[in-house]
Design a protein around this motif. Structure first.
Motif, PDB file in Angstrom:
ATOM      1  N   SER A 124       0.827  -1.214   0.000  1.00 40.71           N
ATOM      2  CA  SER A 124       0.000   0.000   0.000  1.00 40.71           C
ATOM      3  C   SER A 124       0.857   1.258   0.000  1.00 40.71           C
ATOM      4  O   SER A 124       0.392   2.335  -0.366  1.00 40.71           O
ATOM      5  CB  SER A 124      -0.961   0.009   1.197  1.00 40.71           C
ATOM      6  OG  SER A 124      -0.260   0.027   2.420  1.00 40.71           O
ATOM      7  N   ARG A 125       2.123   1.133   0.434  1.00 39.55           N
ATOM      8  CA  ARG A 125       3.034   2.290   0.389  1.00 39.55           C
ATOM      9  C   ARG A 125       4.469   1.782   0.347  1.00 39.55           C
ATOM     10  O   ARG A 125       4.711   0.569   0.357  1.00 39.55           O
ATOM     11  CB  ARG A 125       2.813   3.220   1.592  1.00 39.55           C
ATOM     12  CG  ARG A 125       2.920   2.544   2.927  1.00 39.55           C
ATOM     13  CD  ARG A 125       2.754   3.528   4.082  1.00 39.55           C
ATOM     14  NE  ARG A 125       3.337   2.969   5.277  1.00 39.55           N
ATOM     15  CZ  ARG A 125       2.712   2.127   6.095  1.00 39.55           C
ATOM     16  NH1 ARG A 125       1.455   1.791   5.857  1.00 39.55           N
ATOM     17  NH2 ARG A 125       3.325   1.633   7.151  1.00 39.55           N
ATOM     18  N   GLY A 126       5.409   2.721   0.273  1.00 35.48           N
ATOM     19  CA  GLY A 126       6.827   2.366   0.367  1.00 35.48           C
ATOM     20  C   GLY A 126       7.333   1.570  -0.825  1.00 35.48           C
ATOM     21  O   GLY A 126       6.884   1.730  -1.957  1.00 35.48           O
ATOM     22  N   LEU A 127       8.299   0.679  -0.551  1.00 35.03           N
ATOM     23  CA  LEU A 127       8.982  -0.049  -1.622  1.00 35.03           C
ATOM     24  C   LEU A 127       8.032  -0.993  -2.360  1.00 35.03           C
ATOM     25  O   LEU A 127       8.118  -1.138  -3.587  1.00 35.03           O
ATOM     26  CB  LEU A 127      10.155  -0.839  -1.040  1.00 35.03           C
ATOM     27  CG  LEU A 127      11.198   0.003  -0.285  1.00 35.03           C
ATOM     28  CD1 LEU A 127      12.312  -0.894   0.255  1.00 35.03           C
ATOM     29  CD2 LEU A 127      11.763   1.096  -1.173  1.00 35.03           C
ATOM     30  N   GLY A 128       7.120  -1.639  -1.619  1.00 28.77           N
ATOM     31  CA  GLY A 128       6.148  -2.527  -2.259  1.00 28.77           C
ATOM     32  C   GLY A 128       5.296  -1.769  -3.258  1.00 28.77           C
ATOM     33  O   GLY A 128       5.060  -2.229  -4.386  1.00 28.77           O
ATOM     34  N   ARG A 129       4.852  -0.585  -2.864  1.00 25.06           N
ATOM     35  CA  ARG A 129       4.055   0.224  -3.790  1.00 25.06           C
ATOM     36  C   ARG A 129       4.881   0.627  -5.014  1.00 25.06           C
ATOM     37  O   ARG A 129       4.380   0.628  -6.143  1.00 25.06           O
ATOM     38  CB  ARG A 129       3.511   1.470  -3.091  1.00 25.06           C
ATOM     39  CG  ARG A 129       2.749   2.320  -4.086  1.00 25.06           C
ATOM     40  CD  ARG A 129       1.905   3.387  -3.504  1.00 25.06           C
ATOM     41  NE  ARG A 129       1.241   4.079  -4.598  1.00 25.06           N
ATOM     42  CZ  ARG A 129       0.245   4.910  -4.449  1.00 25.06           C
ATOM     43  NH1 ARG A 129      -0.211   5.169  -3.263  1.00 25.06           N
ATOM     44  NH2 ARG A 129      -0.306   5.509  -5.495  1.00 25.06           N
TER      45      ARG A 129
ATOM     46  N   ASN B  20       7.257  -9.283   0.314  1.00 24.95           N
ATOM     47  CA  ASN B  20       7.602  -8.130   1.132  1.00 24.95           C
ATOM     48  C   ASN B  20       6.746  -8.177   2.389  1.00 24.95           C
ATOM     49  O   ASN B  20       5.676  -8.787   2.395  1.00 24.95           O
ATOM     50  CB  ASN B  20       7.292  -6.838   0.337  1.00 24.95           C
ATOM     51  CG  ASN B  20       7.761  -5.577   1.036  1.00 24.95           C
ATOM     52  OD1 ASN B  20       8.735  -5.592   1.797  1.00 24.95           O
ATOM     53  ND2 ASN B  20       7.093  -4.462   0.772  1.00 24.95           N
ATOM     54  N   ALA B  21       7.233  -7.586   3.458  1.00 16.78           N
ATOM     55  CA  ALA B  21       6.454  -7.425   4.699  1.00 16.78           C
ATOM     56  C   ALA B  21       7.152  -6.335   5.496  1.00 16.78           C
ATOM     57  O   ALA B  21       8.265  -5.923   5.138  1.00 16.78           O
ATOM     58  CB  ALA B  21       6.414  -8.730   5.491  1.00 16.78           C
ATOM     59  N   GLY B  22       6.534  -5.867   6.549  1.00 20.19           N
ATOM     60  CA  GLY B  22       7.216  -4.900   7.399  1.00 20.19           C
ATOM     61  C   GLY B  22       8.483  -5.515   7.975  1.00 20.19           C
ATOM     62  O   GLY B  22       8.591  -6.733   8.104  1.00 20.19           O
TER      63      GLY B  22
HETATM   64  P1  NAP Z   1       6.974   0.990   4.806  1.00 12.34           P
HETATM   65  O1  NAP Z   1       7.132   2.277   4.096  1.00 12.34           O
HETATM   66  O2  NAP Z   1       6.754   0.986   6.274  1.00 12.34           O
HETATM   67  O3  NAP Z   1       5.770   0.195   4.075  1.00 12.34           O
HETATM   68  C1  NAP Z   1       5.442  -1.077   4.495  1.00 12.34           C
HETATM   69  C2  NAP Z   1       4.274  -1.616   3.675  1.00 12.34           C
HETATM   70  O4  NAP Z   1       4.076  -2.971   4.037  1.00 12.34           O
HETATM   71  C3  NAP Z   1       2.960  -0.915   3.930  1.00 12.34           C
HETATM   72  O5  NAP Z   1       2.157  -0.953   2.774  1.00 12.34           O
HETATM   73  C4  NAP Z   1       2.347  -1.768   5.052  1.00 12.34           C
HETATM   74  O6  NAP Z   1       0.945  -1.587   5.119  1.00 12.34           O
HETATM   75  C5  NAP Z   1       2.748  -3.149   4.556  1.00 12.34           C
HETATM   76  N1  NAP Z   1       2.863  -4.168   5.597  1.00 12.34           N
HETATM   77  C6  NAP Z   1       3.634  -4.121   6.716  1.00 12.34           C
HETATM   78  N2  NAP Z   1       3.498  -5.245   7.431  1.00 12.34           N
HETATM   79  C7  NAP Z   1       2.637  -6.040   6.734  1.00 12.34           C
HETATM   80  C8  NAP Z   1       2.087  -7.329   6.961  1.00 12.34           C
HETATM   81  N3  NAP Z   1       2.404  -8.030   8.045  1.00 12.34           N
HETATM   82  N4  NAP Z   1       1.225  -7.852   6.042  1.00 12.34           N
HETATM   83  C9  NAP Z   1       0.898  -7.136   4.936  1.00 12.34           C
HETATM   84  N5  NAP Z   1       1.386  -5.906   4.678  1.00 12.34           N
HETATM   85  C10 NAP Z   1       2.237  -5.370   5.567  1.00 12.34           C
HETATM   86  O7  NAP Z   1       8.256   0.033   4.587  1.00 12.34           O
HETATM   87  P2  NAP Z   1       9.342   0.048   3.387  1.00 12.34           P
HETATM   88  O8  NAP Z   1      10.367   1.076   3.676  1.00 12.34           O
HETATM   89  O9  NAP Z   1       8.632   0.053   2.092  1.00 12.34           O
HETATM   90  O10 NAP Z   1      10.054  -1.353   3.642  1.00 12.34           O
HETATM   91  C11 NAP Z   1       9.657  -2.551   3.009  1.00 12.34           C
HETATM   92  C12 NAP Z   1      10.600  -3.655   3.460  1.00 12.34           C
HETATM   93  O11 NAP Z   1      11.929  -3.315   3.063  1.00 12.34           O
HETATM   94  C13 NAP Z   1      10.636  -3.842   4.981  1.00 12.34           C
HETATM   95  O12 NAP Z   1      10.775  -5.205   5.288  1.00 12.34           O
HETATM   96  C14 NAP Z   1      11.878  -3.082   5.391  1.00 12.34           C
HETATM   97  O13 NAP Z   1      12.449  -3.564   6.581  1.00 12.34           O
HETATM   98  C15 NAP Z   1      12.780  -3.352   4.192  1.00 12.34           C
HETATM   99  N6  NAP Z   1      13.840  -2.346   4.065  1.00 12.34           N
HETATM  100  C16 NAP Z   1      13.534  -1.036   3.882  1.00 12.34           C
HETATM  101  C17 NAP Z   1      14.561  -0.110   3.784  1.00 12.34           C
HETATM  102  C18 NAP Z   1      14.274   1.370   3.587  1.00 12.34           C
HETATM  103  O14 NAP Z   1      15.211   2.152   3.610  1.00 12.34           O
HETATM  104  N7  NAP Z   1      13.046   1.785   3.391  1.00 12.34           N
HETATM  105  C19 NAP Z   1      15.904  -0.526   3.850  1.00 12.34           C
HETATM  106  C20 NAP Z   1      16.174  -1.870   4.040  1.00 12.34           C
HETATM  107  C21 NAP Z   1      15.130  -2.781   4.137  1.00 12.34           C
HETATM  108  P3  NAP Z   1       0.150  -1.925   6.498  1.00 12.34           P
HETATM  109  O15 NAP Z   1       0.930  -1.299   7.613  1.00 12.34           O
HETATM  110  O16 NAP Z   1      -1.205  -1.324   6.291  1.00 12.34           O
HETATM  111  O17 NAP Z   1       0.098  -3.410   6.582  1.00 12.34           O
END
Ligand code: NAP
Length: 259
Positions: free
Chosen positions: A16-21, A88-90
């Motif tokens: 819904s947001r972030g990298l998945g989106r 992907n997941a949180g």
């Molecule tokens: P984000 O901006 O917090 O977005 C997370 C997305 O995942 C939201 O759409 C959230 O929606 C959904 N989500 C979270 N937990 C979920 C679950 N249990 N089931 C279904 N949907 C779920 O995070 P992001 O930055 O895009 O990060 C994505 C992944 O990459 C994470 O695992 C993070 O640790 C990893 N990562 C990110 C970075 C970075 O710099 N951004 C760097 C290294 C690794 P809801 O909350 O509504 O479920």
């Protein structure tokens, strides 16, 4: 470049947001029909509506926790026979190595290792039977260089990486390409939460933490979800069938390593 995947069906988890989106947007732009997932229904429906309007593709939204068995069953029911899977997941919460219990590790392994493995197990056999499939697992730069406060993530994602290294080579003969995408710091809600956490611990502001981190990255900024999505879509494309079991780092040069 025509990615050659118009008309393919893709499941993008946690999108819904972030990298998945970012991945979902890029796949929609390439003409894929999507199944999107997140826990929060309202944000997910808004994202689905925006992607439908922008790209004119079919989008199914399944509000469920992808890390629970029931949630996965709901998502899989809507995503049978997809050609493309983006897992992907949180991410796990930050903390100190002394404080993590067995239960903390089990939760992290469930979310960031066993969930993507369960999704691959469920969806790859049909891809193999059809002779074509793509899987991209969103992991982390922590697989290449550990992040001290994210020990739960370091552990779970490295386990997934080992599984993919072995499995990718067994499904490749059937036309299924599995790879991992390793985000360094990207400008999403997750990084804002982590920066705020560091700021509290260091008695400074999130803006100062962010500025310091930008200065430490050769590209002098965080990555964007759109850049991340573009690489994901390429790995899902017709052009990527010879990329097997790789770990592609997107970190602005942040990890100082030759390989
Ligand atoms: P984000 O901006 O917090 O977005 C997370 C997305 O995942 C939201 O759409 C959230 O929606 C959904 N989500 C979270 N937990 C979920 C679950 N249990 N089931 C279904 N949907 C779920 O995070 P992001 O930055 O895009 O990060 C994505 C992944 O990459 C994470 O695992 C993070 O640790 C990893 N990562 C990110 C970075 C970075 O710099 N951004 C760097 C290294 C690794 P809801 O909350 O509504 O479920």
């Amino acid at each position: 470049m025509d990615l050659g995947i118009s008309g393919k069906r893709a499941l993008v988890c946690a999108s819904s947001r972030g990298l998945g989106r970012g991945c979902a947007e890029a796949l929609a732009e390439a003409g894929c029909a999507l199944v999107l997932n997140a826990r929060g229904a309202e944000a997910l429906e808004n994202t689905a509506a925006e992607i439908r309007a922008a790209h004119g593709v079919e989008v199914t939204a399944v509000a469920a926790d992808i890390t629970s068995e029931d949630g996965r069953a709901e998502v899989l029911a809507a995503a049978q026979d997809v050609d493309i899977l983006v897992t992907n997941a949180g991410g796990p919460p930050p903390g100190q190595w002394q404080d993590w219990s067995r239960a903390d590790f089990i939760a992290a392994l469930d979310a960031n290792m066993l969930t993507p493995i369960a999704l691959m197990s469920a969806l790859m056999p049909a891809m193999m039977a059809r002779g074509w499939g793509r899987v991209v697992n969103i992991t982390s730069q922590s697989v290449k260089a550990p992040i001290a406060q994210l020990g739960l993530s370091n552990a779970a994602r490295t386990g997934l990486t080992g599984y993919v290294a072995g499995t990718a080579r067994q499904v490749a003969p059937f036309g299924v390409a599995v790879n991992n995408l390793l985000p360094g710091a990207h400008d999403t809600d997750r990084i804002a939460m982590l920066d705020a956490n560091i700021a509290r611990a260091q008695n400074t502001t999130p803006e100062e933490v962010r500025a310091g981190k930008h200065a430490s990255i050769p590209a002098r900024r965080y990555g964007t979800a759109a850049e991340f999505g573009a690489m994901c879509a390429f790995l899902c494309s017709q052009h990527a069938g010879y990329i097997i079991g790789q770990n592609i780092l997107l970190d602005g040069g942040g990890i100082n390593a030759t390989l």
